[in-house]
Design a protein around this motif. Structure first.
Motif, PDB file in Angstrom:
ATOM      1  N   PRO A 299      27.900  16.949  -4.697  1.00 39.27           N
ATOM      2  CA  PRO A 299      28.696  17.937  -4.456  1.00 39.27           C
ATOM      3  C   PRO A 299      28.242  19.329  -4.822  1.00 39.27           C
ATOM      4  N   SER A 300      28.492  21.025  -4.258  1.00 40.41           N
ATOM      5  CA  SER A 300      27.603  21.965  -4.627  1.00 40.41           C
ATOM      6  C   SER A 300      28.078  22.559  -5.746  1.00 40.41           C
ATOM      7  N   ALA A 301      28.920  21.909  -5.905  1.00 40.04           N
ATOM      8  CA  ALA A 301      29.399  22.241  -7.437  1.00 40.04           C
ATOM      9  C   ALA A 301      28.425  21.722  -8.329  1.00 40.04           C
TER      10      ALA A 301
ATOM     11  N   MET B  94      24.026  24.917   2.555  1.00 36.68           N
ATOM     12  CA  MET B  94      24.279  24.880   1.904  1.00 36.68           C
ATOM     13  C   MET B  94      23.253  25.844   0.000  1.00 36.68           C
ATOM     14  N   ALA B  95      22.367  26.026   1.001  1.00 37.26           N
ATOM     15  CA  ALA B  95      21.198  26.631  -0.154  1.00 37.26           C
ATOM     16  C   ALA B  95      21.507  28.100  -0.369  1.00 37.26           C
ATOM     17  N   ARG B  96      22.875  28.180   0.884  1.00 35.32           N
ATOM     18  CA  ARG B  96      23.264  29.770   0.614  1.00 35.32           C
ATOM     19  C   ARG B  96      23.874  29.937  -0.389  1.00 35.32           C
ATOM     20  N   GLU B  97      25.156  28.514  -0.374  1.00 34.15           N
ATOM     21  CA  GLU B  97      25.863  28.584  -1.159  1.00 34.15           C
ATOM     22  C   GLU B  97      25.825  28.579  -3.326  1.00 34.15           C
ATOM     23  N   ILE B  98      24.575  28.182  -3.267  1.00 35.08           N
ATOM     24  CA  ILE B  98      23.868  28.183  -3.869  1.00 35.08           C
ATOM     25  C   ILE B  98      22.932  29.693  -4.862  1.00 35.08           C
TER      26      ILE B  98
ATOM     27  N   SER C 208      35.581  13.744  -7.180  1.00 37.29           N
ATOM     28  CA  SER C 208      34.947  13.503  -5.981  1.00 37.29           C
ATOM     29  C   SER C 208      34.241  14.799  -5.798  1.00 37.29           C
ATOM     30  N   GLU C 209      35.197  15.718  -5.177  1.00 39.08           N
ATOM     31  CA  GLU C 209      34.563  16.836  -4.858  1.00 39.08           C
ATOM     32  C   GLU C 209      33.418  17.346  -5.829  1.00 39.08           C
ATOM     33  N   SER C 210      33.796  17.399  -7.493  1.00 40.76           N
ATOM     34  CA  SER C 210      33.176  17.670  -8.050  1.00 40.76           C
ATOM     35  C   SER C 210      31.724  16.935  -8.831  1.00 40.76           C
ATOM     36  N   LEU C 211      32.245  15.632  -8.659  1.00 36.35           N
ATOM     37  CA  LEU C 211      31.206  14.951  -9.546  1.00 36.35           C
ATOM     38  C   LEU C 211      30.329  13.451  -8.314  1.00 36.35           C
ATOM     39  N   PRO C 212      29.765  13.188  -8.260  1.00 37.06           N
ATOM     40  CA  PRO C 212      28.839  12.495  -7.646  1.00 37.06           C
ATOM     41  C   PRO C 212      29.338  11.299  -7.489  1.00 37.06           C
ATOM     42  N   ILE C 213      29.836  10.021  -6.601  1.00 37.52           N
ATOM     43  CA  ILE C 213      30.728   9.165  -6.215  1.00 37.52           C
ATOM     44  C   ILE C 213      30.214   7.839  -7.518  1.00 37.52           C
TER      45      ILE C 213
ATOM     46  N   ALA D 255       0.712  25.157  -5.843  1.00 43.53           N
ATOM     47  CA  ALA D 255       0.548  26.355  -6.565  1.00 43.53           C
ATOM     48  C   ALA D 255       0.820  26.496  -7.631  1.00 43.53           C
ATOM     49  N   GLY D 256       1.215  25.655  -8.222  1.00 44.91           N
ATOM     50  CA  GLY D 256       0.706  25.402 -10.029  1.00 44.91           C
ATOM     51  C   GLY D 256       2.547  25.674 -10.491  1.00 44.91           C
ATOM     52  N   CYS D 257       3.190  24.947 -10.183  1.00 43.54           N
ATOM     53  CA  CYS D 257       4.410  25.062 -10.302  1.00 43.54           C
ATOM     54  C   CYS D 257       4.878  22.962 -10.915  1.00 43.54           C
ATOM     55  N   TYR D 258       6.411  23.867 -10.324  1.00 41.57           N
ATOM     56  CA  TYR D 258       6.943  22.216 -10.726  1.00 41.57           C
ATOM     57  C   TYR D 258       8.246  21.591  -9.678  1.00 41.57           C
ATOM     58  N   TYR D 259       8.809  21.118  -9.619  1.00 47.40           N
ATOM     59  CA  TYR D 259       9.825  20.647  -8.419  1.00 47.40           C
ATOM     60  C   TYR D 259      10.826  19.411  -9.323  1.00 47.40           C
ATOM     61  N   THR D 260      11.903  19.899  -8.787  1.00 51.73           N
ATOM     62  CA  THR D 260      12.985  19.346  -8.701  1.00 51.73           C
ATOM     63  C   THR D 260      14.202  19.499  -7.260  1.00 51.73           C
ATOM     64  N   LEU D 261      13.952  17.892  -7.405  1.00 57.25           N
ATOM     65  CA  LEU D 261      15.009  17.644  -5.305  1.00 57.25           C
ATOM     66  C   LEU D 261      16.371  17.886  -6.104  1.00 57.25           C
ATOM     67  N   LEU D 262      16.882  18.704  -5.185  1.00 59.22           N
ATOM     68  CA  LEU D 262      18.221  18.914  -5.338  1.00 59.22           C
ATOM     69  C   LEU D 262      19.132  18.224  -3.871  1.00 59.22           C
ATOM     70  N   ASN D 263      19.859  16.854  -4.259  1.00 56.37           N
ATOM     71  CA  ASN D 263      20.413  15.903  -3.317  1.00 56.37           C
ATOM     72  C   ASN D 263      21.231  16.554  -2.985  1.00 56.37           C
ATOM     73  N   PRO D 264      20.972  16.338  -1.104  1.00 55.15           N
ATOM     74  CA  PRO D 264      22.085  17.101  -0.371  1.00 55.15           C
ATOM     75  C   PRO D 264      23.581  16.611  -0.174  1.00 55.15           C
ATOM     76  N   ASP D 265      23.354  15.195  -1.191  1.00 55.47           N
ATOM     77  CA  ASP D 265      24.353  14.155  -0.674  1.00 55.47           C
ATOM     78  C   ASP D 265      24.983  14.664  -1.717  1.00 55.47           C
TER      79      ASP D 265
END
Length: 504
Positions: free
Chosen positions: A86-88, A111-115, A465-470, A74-84
């Protein structure tokens, strides 16, 4: 001349119909992957304009790859949001990215609806039902150039905000062309993917495979806590090539997994992310006497790697494994504190890189981009953008670069690049904390947090641990009465670490 990574996929799909991409839910050929990617791209091209970020919120797998390539169609670029994560944390990433759309699946819809707002959420299964609009895809391709962005990977940020590193098509193409040639990756190889898709080690897996037609086997993440099952998986799939983080390799050797089963089909192990302990490297080399081992170095900002060193089995590495010499078409050099070139052996300097592999900068962060991607200070004749890594190195007797550590407070921990300031900001924002400091003990490879306040350390760690990756949560948080200061009025981190060692 190739100007778009999709040409790799298209060329490989034409010559190979074999099962080439495998995850724990199934397999597909490159031709199948091409078709599904075109369908997603056609649907997305009708919704968005070129050169826009599109997020992907899914576990890694075949469908994630089709989302990536569909976004590029589509001519765009991607970013993976790793579901592992935290939503924050993902919300912080989206605040920077400001993607209009996110592609997700039923498993991560909530999870997508939270963001994202509802109108921004696109279900992968719906996109794959679209008809291919070849004329629309052709129009997009004709308008694209090789310096257009391909992906944005987010790393830890010193301001407390994640930094998005923008990498273009040309950077990936130039790197992968050289990478696959140097390490003889061909259509006969089976690449065992260890890295998450938001970690740039995976770029080598994905694009080496689609360029050469090698099989790409995505190893389930749960196996990296089960060394026996992990080795069974590698052996069952006849993996030949492992482009892994050091910590993942050490997981197997720590538990003596190679004594249980040796993956004899493996002939190439390329490792990066941290310093490889010699006892672990020796364990792997003993069990795989004919395999090639390579130490790779390079931050996300320069497209995977800029130097490499082939392990010489006859050599004594008592002084540590060097990070080696530059890849072809990448200029790697050292600058001292006065921005003069360092050429003498044993003299420390900051590692700097120039060439097409250097990324496009940081996403929506022009000040940080100007600081880290400046004009080459030793070139006053024409524009030459470089990347200043913040890593220190020196030349050894063989002319190889030897890594000496960080120039600032950015560290490599568990294979991830982390800004200590981001962790400190997160701790300091917690209730009951007045000041915070984070220290990395390189000798023990431990991350410690210190704070002034009334909070309980264990409870503070749970909240973090609720706001940062482990991997960004300190292994221990210690309360101190005050922060020791150095002569220049800054927190004395060495004194903090020494005090912490006394208490432990």
């Amino acid at each position: 001349m190739i100007k778009n990574v999709l040409e790799y996929l298209e060329n490989t799909a034409q010559r190979s119909c074999a099962a080439a991409v495998i995850d724990e839910n199934g397999m597909c050929s490159y031709a199948d992957l091409l078709q599904s990617s075109k369908k997603i791209g056609s649907a997305l091209a009708a919704k968005t304009e070129c050169n826009q970020p599109v997020a992907v919120l899914m576990e890694k797998g075949i469908h994630t790859l089709s989302a990536f390539f569909g976004i590029v169609y589509a001519g765009c670029y991607y970013t993976l949001l790793n579901p592992d994560l935290p939503s924050a944390r993902l919300m912080h990433v989206q605040n920077v990215l400001q993607a209009e759309y996110v592609i997700t699946d039923d498993a991560h819809l909530q999870m997508a609806r939270e963001i994202f707002p509802e109108e921004s959420i696109l279900l992968l299964d719906n996109l794959k039902q679209s008809e291919i609009n070849q004329s629309a895809l052709d129009f997009v391709r004709d308008t694209m150039i090789d310096t257009d962005p391909l992906y944005v990977n987010f790393t830890s940020g010193s301001t407390g905000v994640p930094k998005g590193v923008v990498i273009g098509h040309r950077s990936v193409i130039d790197f992968i062309e050289i990478f696959t040639e140097i390490f003889h990756i061909t259509g006969e190889d089976v690449i065992g993917n260890q890295a998450p898709f938001d970690f740039d080690v995976s770029v080598k897996d994905i694009y080496s495979a689609i360029k050469t037609g090698a099989s790409l086997v995505m190893i389930p993440k749960r196996l990296f806590s089960q060394p026996v099952d992990l080795l069974d998986f590698i052996c069952d799939h006849n993996v030949t090539t492992m482009i892994w983080a050091v910590s993942a390799l050490c997981l197997i050797s720590t538990f003596h997994g190679l004594d249980y089963k040796t993956p004899h089909t493996v002939n190439k192990i390329l490792f990066s992310g941290e310093v490889m302990p010699m006892k672990h490297l020796n364990a792997w080399m003993t069990h795989l006497p004919d395999a090639e081992f390579v130490n790779l170095y390079g931050p996300t900002e320069i497209t995977c790697n800029c130097t490499y060193h082939r392990i010489d089995r006859s050599r004594n590495y008592d002084g540590g494994i060097p990070i080696g010499k530059a890849f072809p078409n990448e200029r790697v050099f050292l600058l001292d504190e006065h921005d003069c070139i360092v050429r003498e052996k044993g003299v420390s300097g900051e590692i700097c890189v120039s060439g097409t592999a250097v990324g496009l900068g940081y996403f929506r962060a022009s000040a940080q981009t100007m600081e880290k991607f400046p004009q080459n200070p030793v070139n006053g004749c024409y524009h030459e953008r470089i990347y200043r890594t913040g890593d220190l190195a020196c030349y050894d007797e063989q002319g190889n670069l030897r890594f000496l550590g960080r120039k600032d407070f950015q560290i490599k921990y568990m294979g991830h690049r982390i800004e200590l300031e981001e962790i400190e900001k997160a701790i300091a924002e917690m209730e009951g904390v007045e000041r915070a400091c984070c220290v990395f003990d390189e000798e023990k490879s431990k991350l410690y947090g210190y704070y002034v306040g009334t909070s309980n350390g264990k409870e503070l760690r749970r909240k973090l641990s609720e706001s940062l990756p482990i991997f960004m949560v300190p292994s221990r948080l210690m309360q101190v009465e005050r922060m020791p200061l150095s002569k220049n009025g800054k927190i004395d981190r060495k004194a903090l670490l020494a005090e912490g060692n006394r208490k432990r």
